[in-house]
Scaffold this motif. Sequence first.
Motif, PDB file in Angstrom:
ATOM      1  N   LEU B  46     -91.637   7.159   0.555  1.00 25.47           N
ATOM      2  CA  LEU B  46     -91.632   8.159   1.626  1.00 25.47           C
ATOM      3  C   LEU B  46     -90.243   8.619   2.019  1.00 25.47           C
ATOM      4  O   LEU B  46     -89.954   9.801   2.095  1.00 25.47           O
ATOM      5  CB  LEU B  46     -92.298   7.587   2.876  1.00 25.47           C
ATOM      6  N   GLN B  47     -89.378   7.672   2.287  1.00 27.22           N
ATOM      7  CA  GLN B  47     -88.171   8.014   3.007  1.00 27.22           C
ATOM      8  C   GLN B  47     -87.095   6.984   2.781  1.00 27.22           C
ATOM      9  O   GLN B  47     -87.350   5.793   2.854  1.00 27.22           O
ATOM     10  CB  GLN B  47     -88.538   8.077   4.500  1.00 27.22           C
ATOM     11  N   LYS B  48     -85.885   7.466   2.486  1.00 26.82           N
ATOM     12  CA  LYS B  48     -84.771   6.529   2.349  1.00 26.82           C
ATOM     13  C   LYS B  48     -84.086   6.383   3.699  1.00 26.82           C
ATOM     14  O   LYS B  48     -84.035   7.330   4.469  1.00 26.82           O
ATOM     15  CB  LYS B  48     -83.758   7.065   1.341  1.00 26.82           C
ATOM     16  N   SER B  49     -83.511   5.218   3.959  1.00 24.86           N
ATOM     17  CA  SER B  49     -82.707   5.082   5.176  1.00 24.86           C
ATOM     18  C   SER B  49     -81.363   5.778   4.917  1.00 24.86           C
ATOM     19  O   SER B  49     -81.050   6.073   3.778  1.00 24.86           O
ATOM     20  CB  SER B  49     -82.525   3.611   5.516  1.00 24.86           C
ATOM     21  N   ASP B  53     -80.738   2.564   1.251  1.00 28.39           N
ATOM     22  CA  ASP B  53     -81.451   1.308   1.120  1.00 28.39           C
ATOM     23  C   ASP B  53     -81.597   0.715   2.509  1.00 28.39           C
ATOM     24  O   ASP B  53     -80.600   0.676   3.234  1.00 28.39           O
ATOM     25  CB  ASP B  53     -80.652   0.357   0.212  1.00 28.39           C
ATOM     26  N   PRO B  54     -82.715   0.290   2.954  1.00 29.25           N
ATOM     27  CA  PRO B  54     -84.031   0.219   2.295  1.00 29.25           C
ATOM     28  C   PRO B  54     -84.737   1.575   2.174  1.00 29.25           C
ATOM     29  O   PRO B  54     -84.252   2.579   2.696  1.00 29.25           O
ATOM     30  CB  PRO B  54     -84.818  -0.703   3.233  1.00 29.25           C
ATOM     31  N   VAL B  55     -85.890   1.524   1.523  1.00 31.16           N
ATOM     32  CA  VAL B  55     -86.726   2.705   1.382  1.00 31.16           C
ATOM     33  C   VAL B  55     -88.078   2.410   2.024  1.00 31.16           C
ATOM     34  O   VAL B  55     -88.574   1.286   1.937  1.00 31.16           O
ATOM     35  CB  VAL B  55     -86.911   3.051  -0.114  1.00 31.16           C
ATOM     36  N   ALA B  56     -88.623   3.415   2.717  1.00 32.55           N
ATOM     37  CA  ALA B  56     -89.937   3.239   3.345  1.00 32.55           C
ATOM     38  C   ALA B  56     -91.022   3.662   2.352  1.00 32.55           C
ATOM     39  O   ALA B  56     -90.920   4.724   1.740  1.00 32.55           O
ATOM     40  CB  ALA B  56     -90.028   4.056   4.619  1.00 32.55           C
ATOM     41  N   ILE B  64     -94.045   0.755   5.217  1.00 34.80           N
ATOM     42  CA  ILE B  64     -93.307  -0.502   5.130  1.00 34.80           C
ATOM     43  C   ILE B  64     -91.978  -0.283   4.420  1.00 34.80           C
ATOM     44  O   ILE B  64     -91.930   0.343   3.362  1.00 34.80           O
ATOM     45  CB  ILE B  64     -94.151  -1.566   4.411  1.00 34.80           C
ATOM     46  N   ALA B  65     -90.910  -0.757   5.056  1.00 34.43           N
ATOM     47  CA  ALA B  65     -89.589  -0.605   4.470  1.00 34.43           C
ATOM     48  C   ALA B  65     -89.271  -1.825   3.611  1.00 34.43           C
ATOM     49  O   ALA B  65     -89.479  -2.964   4.032  1.00 34.43           O
ATOM     50  CB  ALA B  65     -88.544  -0.466   5.582  1.00 34.43           C
ATOM     51  N   LEU B  66     -88.814  -1.571   2.387  1.00 32.10           N
ATOM     52  CA  LEU B  66     -88.432  -2.653   1.487  1.00 32.10           C
ATOM     53  C   LEU B  66     -86.996  -2.421   1.024  1.00 32.10           C
ATOM     54  O   LEU B  66     -86.613  -1.287   0.738  1.00 32.10           O
ATOM     55  CB  LEU B  66     -89.337  -2.682   0.253  1.00 32.10           C
ATOM     56  N   ARG B  67     -86.228  -3.516   0.952  1.00 30.76           N
ATOM     57  CA  ARG B  67     -84.883  -3.401   0.399  1.00 30.76           C
ATOM     58  C   ARG B  67     -84.987  -3.262  -1.116  1.00 30.76           C
ATOM     59  O   ARG B  67     -85.972  -3.707  -1.717  1.00 30.76           O
ATOM     60  CB  ARG B  67     -84.071  -4.654   0.726  1.00 30.76           C
ATOM     61  N   SER B  68     -83.961  -2.707  -1.743  1.00 29.51           N
ATOM     62  CA  SER B  68     -84.034  -2.487  -3.193  1.00 29.51           C
ATOM     63  C   SER B  68     -84.216  -3.811  -3.946  1.00 29.51           C
ATOM     64  O   SER B  68     -84.864  -3.857  -4.985  1.00 29.51           O
ATOM     65  CB  SER B  68     -82.786  -1.760  -3.683  1.00 29.51           C
TER      66      SER B  68
END
Lengths: 717, 80
Positions: B46-49, B53-56, B64-68
């Motif tokens: 969806l969306q990068k911070s 990194d992280p990316v939603a 849900i946001a996950l780190r690379s």
Amino acid sequence: MSAIKQIKKSDELNSYQEQFIIEKTDSDEIVVAIAGNPNVGKSTIFNSLTGLNQHTGNWPGKTVSNARGKFVHKNKSYILVDIPGTYSLMASSVEEEIARDFICFGNPGATIIVADATCLERNLNLVLQVLEMTEKSIVCVNLMDEAKRKKINIDVKGLSKLLGVPVVGTCAKNRKGLVDLLDQIHNITVENQKTNTFILKYDNSIEEAIKILEPAVHKNLVGLNSRWVTIKLLDGDVRLINSINKYCNIDILENKEIVSKLQSAREYLNKMGIDNVLLRDKIVSRIVCKAEEISHRVVYYENENYNLRDRRIDRLLTSKTFGIPIMLLLLSFVFWVTLAGANYPSELIFNGFSWVEGKLDSFFIYLNAPWWLHGVLVKGLFKTVSWVVSVMLPPMAIFFPFFSLLEDLGYLPRVAFNMDNFFKKVCAHGKQALTMCMGFGCNAVGVTGCRIIDSPRERLIAILTNNFVPCNGRFPTLIAIISIFFVGAQAGFFSSIISALLLTSVIVLGVITTLAVSKLLSRTLLKGLPSSFTLELPPYRKPQIAKVITRSLMDRTIFVLGRAVAVAAPVGILIWLLTNIYIGELSILAHCAGFLDPFARLVGLDGVILLAFILGFPANEIVLPIIIMSYMSGGSLLQLDDLFQLKELLVANGWTWITAVCVIIFSLMHWPCGTTVLTIKKETRSMKWTLASILIPTILGLSLCFIITTVSRIFIN
Amino acid sequence: MNDNTFPLSYLPLGRKARVKALTSVGNTRRRMLDLGIIYDTEVEALQKSPSGDPVAYYIRGAVIALRSDEASKIIVEEIK
């Protein structure tokens, strides 16, 4: 007994085990637990049922300890226990362990599982896990109004049929559906209405393994759900084994029957080609698939793009270009409103208190009261309290509602999302941004909030650095010094903007310090790599503005102010005594300040300021009032007619802009207040780390002030 | 598993993919499963911070946001 009675507010200071002791005032009382994902309105339901003002917010991890409250329905009294919001009960973090242990060993008469109607599939994961543990459950699908707005329809009856337990659709903020919920609680606990035990069937080979082990568990562990415990034992859940030892006083691993059956069940699984990793995958996948299946059967989307608006807002608020500037602007804006809005009421309250003080003076003189009594009560107690109230109340009454509004909207998880990379770079946890936000309210709460971080190393880093976020006890000091010293007396438009920007810079400095110290700790005492991090970005919610205002006024402002006044009153008396009891030529205060003075001067402060910070240990709110009282007793200025004469008072006592800068920095970086230190001790269970939490900020603050003072002296001379 | 799979961290924004394998271990693996990231789950980036990194991700109705680091251990196949 009154119908709604408060027993205990959230018990941050209780250790985990103590939280299981529910004090019943009447043996007939029924314990009801309330579980659910974070941010689904659990606390709102809790408050609506009990009438307590548990603080709520639209971000994960608000309730970190078990809050309790009472309610009465159909002449039966209940104790409602709000357990931490979690997405799962697999117990991979402290809060999940607390939640699971309460449902499992706290023996609640019923467990309410609150689910978010706009995100049901995700929520069913927890619902199914709880249902596997206990059939005495009620599912409460909350936020039905939000779902309706997003055109999501939920077949509540169908869901109840599929789950085998009562399901109630609610909209807690309007109290819709709550009576129905109460009736269902009554049915399950009092009427003993039968619910169907929800059994989730796993693969044949897993079911075989369960059959091998379950009879032994059933025989040896009375009172626990044997099927569930069996699955956990197969899964090798060490934390559960520890909890069973703790609460049931049975060492499972000492029980020969269980151990031998567990052995054969494991051998059987291995023979079928299922090792530990695969078994866990299969168990978790089964729950996820079941949630998906149920959700497909009961949820209908009229509009597939129901969350388009949220995505658009996210694209702006977390965008590469605007994400961080918007964050800083929002913070500055909140500060600006606070500063600009607080000026006039502060003045008004101050004048009010001065007027009362005049009357009190006349009254004491009329009574012919001894001078010391007059001094202790009016010049000591009353004056200090009036200072604390007039300096603190207006900014708090403005800042807190605004901050709560941002919480309610769901903005804070976005802050954590924006900030995460910084935390990753210093090998800390992304959720530290959330615990820092809690620290804005109160550092003790922030420290407890660190429980949302799973990894012990990162949790400790978050605890040790929480103090670099100024809590509401320190805000008034910062605000007062910035606005009177740097901006000047005229409360104009521009000066308030400059104040707000300065205050924002102070916060940014605090954040940079947090990151720097986190990095230092990650490199030295707490070496390690960042652990896995997942963060849920919840849907945006329409905030309930009226509720936010009353709630933050009642919960936070009054509570914090009350605490400040409670500390300020005795300290006011103490200060008066210290300034009026003379040993030789000088008052005790002057002796103490004089003793500290040479050292304090090195770091840009003076003896009085340093003494004020030391006396402010019980509560930071009183630091500035102590400084003012001490200076005023020094005779340079006996009566302050308005707040803006404060600058004259400070300058008359040798303040320069360097002094002001050093006081701001020292206020940001010195030992945590008494409550916070106690909380750190409780949370870390270590003297060493508690000491570190005191020394790190103190040494840092003193060094920074020393450098500033020394450098500026070199340049000025 | 075929050759069209790649780590989730390479999924461009706005695209969807299906989870084909999970290479993380231990607690992290459990967390991912718990989020509903299992075989064949649909995921959308969806969306990068601001820093990339992280990316939603949109996963089973939740954002849900996950780190690379985590996303690179989720092997997916793009849905065309």
